[in-house]
Design a protein around this motif. Structure first.
Motif, PDB file in Angstrom:
ATOM      1  N   SER A   2     -21.370 -27.119  53.757  1.00  0.00           N
ATOM      2  CA  SER A   2     -22.103 -26.788  52.881  1.00  0.00           C
ATOM      3  C   SER A   2     -21.129 -26.921  51.448  1.00  0.00           C
ATOM      4  N   PHE A   3     -21.602 -26.824  50.313  1.00  0.00           N
ATOM      5  CA  PHE A   3     -20.915 -27.356  49.122  1.00  0.00           C
ATOM      6  C   PHE A   3     -19.847 -25.745  48.841  1.00  0.00           C
ATOM      7  N   GLY A   4     -20.461 -24.693  49.198  1.00  0.00           N
ATOM      8  CA  GLY A   4     -19.519 -23.380  49.125  1.00  0.00           C
ATOM      9  C   GLY A   4     -18.313 -23.344  50.136  1.00  0.00           C
ATOM     10  N   LYS A   5     -18.416 -23.866  51.379  1.00  0.00           N
ATOM     11  CA  LYS A   5     -17.376 -23.981  52.280  1.00  0.00           C
ATOM     12  C   LYS A   5     -16.429 -24.991  51.957  1.00  0.00           C
ATOM     13  N   TYR A   6     -16.833 -26.204  51.223  1.00  0.00           N
ATOM     14  CA  TYR A   6     -16.061 -27.093  50.913  1.00  0.00           C
ATOM     15  C   TYR A   6     -15.125 -26.719  49.716  1.00  0.00           C
ATOM     16  N   LEU A   7     -15.783 -26.040  48.687  1.00  0.00           N
ATOM     17  CA  LEU A   7     -15.148 -25.609  47.487  1.00  0.00           C
ATOM     18  C   LEU A   7     -13.935 -24.765  48.080  1.00  0.00           C
TER      19      LEU A   7
END
Length: 54
Positions: A2-7
């Protein structure tokens, strides 16, 4: 991923680099890396690495 985990992963990698290569306090590193406070940096670091950033 997910974008949150990537960030969070990108922010954590930057924080780890800064911890090793600068003498800045953890509060400043946390803010520079996009964490809202040092407590959040500790939490993310501990979950990912199994130890504190110190």
């Amino acid at each position: 991923m997910s974008f949150g985990k990537y960030l969070a992963k990108i922010r954590l990698e930057k924080a780890k680099r800064m911890i090793l290569t600068t003498n800045k306090p953890l509060t400043e590193i946390a803010i520079d890396c996009g964490f809202c406070n040092v407590k959040m940096l500790y939490r993310v670091f501990k979950n990912a690495e199994g130890c504190s950033p110190l």
